[in-house]
Design a protein around this motif. Structure first.
Motif, mmCIF file in Angstrom:
data_model
loop_
_atom_site.group_PDB
_atom_site.id
_atom_site.type_symbol
_atom_site.label_atom_id
_atom_site.label_comp_id
_atom_site.label_asym_id
_atom_site.label_seq_id
_atom_site.Cartn_x
_atom_site.Cartn_y
_atom_site.Cartn_z
ATOM 1 N N MET A 208 -76.394 -42.742 34.443
ATOM 2 C CA MET A 208 -75.379 -43.043 33.200
ATOM 3 C C MET A 208 -76.218 -44.074 32.568
ATOM 4 S SD MET A 208 -71.350 -44.364 33.594
ATOM 5 C CE MET A 208 -70.395 -44.744 31.852
ATOM 6 N N ILE A 209 -76.134 -43.592 31.149
ATOM 7 C CA ILE A 209 -76.779 -44.542 30.049
ATOM 8 C C ILE A 209 -75.879 -44.667 28.782
ATOM 9 C CG2 ILE A 209 -78.240 -42.815 29.277
ATOM 10 C CD1 ILE A 209 -80.192 -45.059 28.348
ATOM 11 N N GLY A 210 -75.569 -45.729 28.491
ATOM 12 C CA GLY A 210 -74.469 -45.706 27.358
ATOM 13 C C GLY A 210 -73.054 -45.116 27.802
ATOM 14 N N GLY A 211 -72.640 -44.162 27.012
ATOM 15 C CA GLY A 211 -71.539 -43.388 27.213
ATOM 16 C C GLY A 211 -71.782 -41.948 27.693
ATOM 17 N N MET A 212 -73.141 -41.766 28.264
ATOM 18 C CA MET A 212 -73.577 -40.293 28.376
ATOM 19 C C MET A 212 -73.964 -40.412 29.930
ATOM 20 S SD MET A 212 -77.077 -38.336 26.994
ATOM 21 C CE MET A 212 -76.597 -38.322 25.314
ATOM 22 N N VAL A 213 -73.520 -39.265 30.654
ATOM 23 C CA VAL A 213 -73.773 -38.957 31.925
ATOM 24 C C VAL A 213 -74.806 -38.126 32.200
ATOM 25 C CG1 VAL A 213 -72.953 -38.492 34.510
ATOM 26 C CG2 VAL A 213 -71.597 -39.808 32.731
ATOM 27 N N LEU A 214 -76.114 -38.175 32.643
ATOM 28 C CA LEU A 214 -76.977 -37.064 32.777
ATOM 29 C C LEU A 214 -77.006 -36.687 34.122
ATOM 30 C CD1 LEU A 214 -80.010 -39.201 31.555
ATOM 31 C CD2 LEU A 214 -78.628 -37.927 30.392
ATOM 32 N N THR A 215 -76.969 -35.422 34.337
ATOM 33 C CA THR A 215 -76.623 -34.458 35.360
ATOM 34 C C THR A 215 -77.818 -33.497 35.573
ATOM 35 O OG1 THR A 215 -75.186 -33.150 34.521
ATOM 36 C CG2 THR A 215 -74.591 -34.915 35.810
ATOM 37 N N GLY A 216 -78.153 -32.751 36.730
ATOM 38 C CA GLY A 216 -79.064 -31.634 36.905
ATOM 39 C C GLY A 216 -80.389 -32.039 36.469
ATOM 40 N N ALA A 217 -80.811 -31.178 35.626
ATOM 41 C CA ALA A 217 -82.310 -31.096 34.983
ATOM 42 C C ALA A 217 -82.262 -32.433 34.036
ATOM 43 C CB ALA A 217 -82.533 -29.726 34.281
ATOM 44 N N GLU A 218 -81.231 -33.034 33.592
ATOM 45 C CA GLU A 218 -81.380 -34.149 32.641
ATOM 46 C C GLU A 218 -81.801 -35.257 33.735
ATOM 47 O OE1 GLU A 218 -77.856 -32.700 29.850
ATOM 48 O OE2 GLU A 218 -77.588 -34.551 31.246
ATOM 49 N N VAL A 219 -81.628 -35.458 35.021
ATOM 50 C CA VAL A 219 -81.846 -36.517 35.714
ATOM 51 C C VAL A 219 -83.377 -36.528 35.931
ATOM 52 C CG1 VAL A 219 -81.498 -37.692 38.108
ATOM 53 C CG2 VAL A 219 -79.550 -36.512 37.024
ATOM 54 N N PRO A 220 -84.071 -37.860 35.811
ATOM 55 C CA PRO A 220 -85.508 -37.731 36.319
ATOM 56 C C PRO A 220 -85.629 -37.419 37.698
ATOM 57 C CG PRO A 220 -84.748 -39.970 35.863
ATOM 58 C CD PRO A 220 -83.487 -39.084 35.522
ATOM 59 N N ASP A 221 -86.878 -36.859 37.943
ATOM 60 C CA ASP A 221 -87.342 -36.604 39.187
ATOM 61 C C ASP A 221 -87.652 -37.914 39.859
ATOM 62 O OD1 ASP A 221 -87.198 -33.819 39.045
ATOM 63 O OD2 ASP A 221 -89.005 -33.685 38.323
ATOM 64 N N ALA A 222 -88.218 -38.870 39.262
ATOM 65 C CA ALA A 222 -88.635 -40.204 39.592
ATOM 66 C C ALA A 222 -88.447 -41.397 39.031
ATOM 67 C CB ALA A 222 -89.943 -40.257 40.306
ATOM 68 N N LEU A 223 -88.099 -42.319 39.660
ATOM 69 C CA LEU A 223 -87.699 -43.542 38.990
ATOM 70 C C LEU A 223 -88.496 -44.796 39.570
ATOM 71 C CD1 LEU A 223 -86.347 -45.400 36.642
ATOM 72 C CD2 LEU A 223 -84.370 -45.402 37.948
ATOM 73 N N THR A 224 -89.369 -45.202 38.979
ATOM 74 C CA THR A 224 -90.251 -46.423 39.791
ATOM 75 C C THR A 224 -89.631 -47.715 39.449
ATOM 76 O OG1 THR A 224 -92.363 -45.130 39.532
ATOM 77 C CG2 THR A 224 -92.409 -47.644 39.806
ATOM 78 N N ILE A 225 -89.256 -48.509 40.532
ATOM 79 C CA ILE A 225 -88.228 -49.727 40.151
ATOM 80 C C ILE A 225 -89.203 -51.126 40.824
ATOM 81 C CG2 ILE A 225 -86.316 -50.808 40.617
ATOM 82 C CD1 ILE A 225 -84.926 -48.404 41.310
ATOM 83 N N GLY A 226 -89.448 -52.005 40.041
ATOM 84 C CA GLY A 226 -89.992 -53.247 40.508
ATOM 85 C C GLY A 226 -90.480 -54.314 39.498
ATOM 86 N N GLY A 227 -91.473 -54.909 39.389
ATOM 87 C CA GLY A 227 -91.869 -55.949 38.666
ATOM 88 C C GLY A 227 -92.663 -56.760 38.936
ATOM 89 N N ARG A 228 -92.746 -57.950 38.495
ATOM 90 C CA ARG A 228 -93.876 -58.895 39.067
ATOM 91 C C ARG A 228 -93.084 -60.440 38.989
ATOM 92 N NH1 ARG A 228 -97.125 -61.477 34.823
ATOM 93 N NH2 ARG A 228 -96.047 -61.145 32.753
ATOM 94 N N GLN A 229 -93.736 -61.200 39.829
ATOM 95 C CA GLN A 229 -93.348 -62.735 39.904
ATOM 96 C C GLN A 229 -94.591 -63.363 38.960
ATOM 97 O OE1 GLN A 229 -91.676 -66.079 40.067
ATOM 98 N NE2 GLN A 229 -90.920 -64.194 41.547
ATOM 99 N N MET A 230 -93.829 -63.934 37.892
ATOM 100 C CA MET A 230 -94.831 -64.568 36.676
ATOM 101 C C MET A 230 -95.412 -65.924 37.699
ATOM 102 S SD MET A 230 -93.156 -64.359 33.092
ATOM 103 C CE MET A 230 -91.315 -64.804 33.803
ATOM 104 N N LEU A 231 -96.777 -66.216 37.709
ATOM 105 C CA LEU A 231 -97.135 -67.295 38.504
ATOM 106 C C LEU A 231 -98.086 -68.056 37.589
ATOM 107 C CD1 LEU A 231 -97.982 -65.415 42.124
ATOM 108 C CD2 LEU A 231 -95.842 -66.821 41.157
ATOM 109 N N VAL A 232 -98.284 -69.300 37.669
ATOM 110 C CA VAL A 232 -99.366 -70.029 37.102
ATOM 111 C C VAL A 232 -100.041 -70.748 38.228
ATOM 112 C CG1 VAL A 232 -99.829 -72.064 35.602
ATOM 113 C CG2 VAL A 232 -97.969 -70.245 34.913
ATOM 114 N N VAL A 233 -101.458 -70.430 38.233
ATOM 115 C CA VAL A 233 -102.285 -70.664 39.316
ATOM 116 C C VAL A 233 -102.939 -72.071 38.778
ATOM 117 C CG1 VAL A 233 -104.037 -70.383 41.129
ATOM 118 C CG2 VAL A 233 -102.195 -68.695 40.237
ATOM 119 N N HIS A 234 -103.086 -73.319 39.443
ATOM 120 C CA HIS A 234 -104.177 -74.221 38.997
ATOM 121 C C HIS A 234 -104.826 -74.457 39.964
ATOM 122 C CE1 HIS A 234 -100.820 -75.388 35.930
ATOM 123 N NE2 HIS A 234 -99.890 -75.256 36.916
#
Length: 303
Positions: A25-51
């Motif tokens: 679901m994005i905004g007011g639109m529901v994606l189904t069937g072929a509209e749904v992505p085959d893969a969705l990578t989820i993650g990120g990073r921890q912002m670090l300052v190294v002294h």
């Protein structure tokens, strides 16, 4: 013109295939069937300052999470493909945050990049969507409530689908002959075909079930609660119509031969399943209204 068993099975199959994959679901639109992505990578990073210190020591300061952007690729297919692709383009142009729900996430995002390809004279539009995320949200009790709602809606959906499958395989439905039954009886095929009461219930419940499976946080996304409520209202209207038609049939049928007995049995089974689904839908509706802060009173469907 009569409705054949093949017509009914095709209609039921098309409804079932529409919800074969979990929606996004994005905004007011529901994606189904072929509209749904085959893969969705989820993650990120921890912002670090190294002294780095003399002698090899180091001091690390953690500045916080930096969620990675979400990238989705899919295809809009069919006569509405270009119109749906353009709807996402308008969201990008608006530059406002939009609600996004998929893979257990429920949050507001910004459309950082979006493009689509016009293919097959507009019948196919492949798209690529890049979403910018805010700080990651902590799960709340509303998500648990949403999962409970999904359990009720899922039970109602599977119950109706099982009953439709049993009725569609019946020779009584295939024949479409009602010469031996009172003329006022609504043919079972008419109840089950693509425009009938049962199909409208399956369609509406499928949409609500898809939204609930994503773990939408209804407390922080009242628009999602409102969308679920509207789907429940549509399902409720279909259940009311189905209860009315099967009730009239049960009152009209005189058991004088096998066809009449078969019609009576099928209508009784459908009426019983419809009543069970009504109870599950009412309970889920109360949960949606409470979790989403909607000003709704009383059951969705009267007893």
């Amino acid at each position: 013109m009569g409705v054949s068993l093949a017509d009914i099975e095709n209609a039921i199959g098309s409804i079932g295939r529409g919800y074969a994959s979990a929606p996004v679901m994005i905004g007011g639109m529901v994606l189904t069937g072929a509209e749904v992505p085959d893969a969705l990578t989820i993650g990120g990073r921890q912002m670090l300052v190294v002294h780095r210190l003399v002698g090899g020591g180091r001091v690390v300061d953690a500045l916080g999470n930096d969620p990675a952007r979400l990238v989705l690729k899919g295809k809009f297919i069919g006569p509405e493909a270009q119109a749906r692709a353009q709807a996402l383009e308008r969201m990008r142009m608006a530059g406002a945050p939009v609600f996004f729900s998929a893979a257990g996430m429920s949050l507001n995002v910004w459309i950082a990049q979006y493009r689509y390809a016009y293919e097959a004279k507009g019948a196919v539009c492949s798209y690529e969507l890049t979403l910018e995320r805010p700080a990651e949200l902590v799960a709340s009790s509303s998500i648990v409530e949403s999962q409970s709602i999904g359990a009720d809606i899922g039970s109602a959906t599977s119950g109706m689908l099982d009953m439709v499958g049993k009725l569609a395989s019946s020779a009584y439905v295939a024949s479409g002959q009602f010469s031996t039954i009172v003329g006022q009886v609504t043919p079972m095929a008419q109840l089950l075909d693509a425009g009938g009461a049962v199909a409208s219930v399956r369609n509406a419940l499928g949409t609500v079930n898809g939204i609930s499976q994503t773990g939408v946080n209804l407390a922080t996304n009242p628009a999602s609660a409102q969308s679920m409520w509207q789907g429940m209202e549509q399902a409720g209207a279909g259940l009311t119509r189905c209860l009315g038609q099967t009730g009239e049939n049960l009152e009209s049928i005189t058991v004088s031969n096998y066809s009449a007995l078969s019609a009576l049995t099928q209508n009784a089974g459908l009426a019983s399943q419809t009543a069970d689904s009504r109870g599950l839908l009412n309970r889920a509706a109360v949960q949606v209204a409470t979790a989403g802060g909607l000003s709704k009173a009383g059951p969705l469907i009267g007893g």
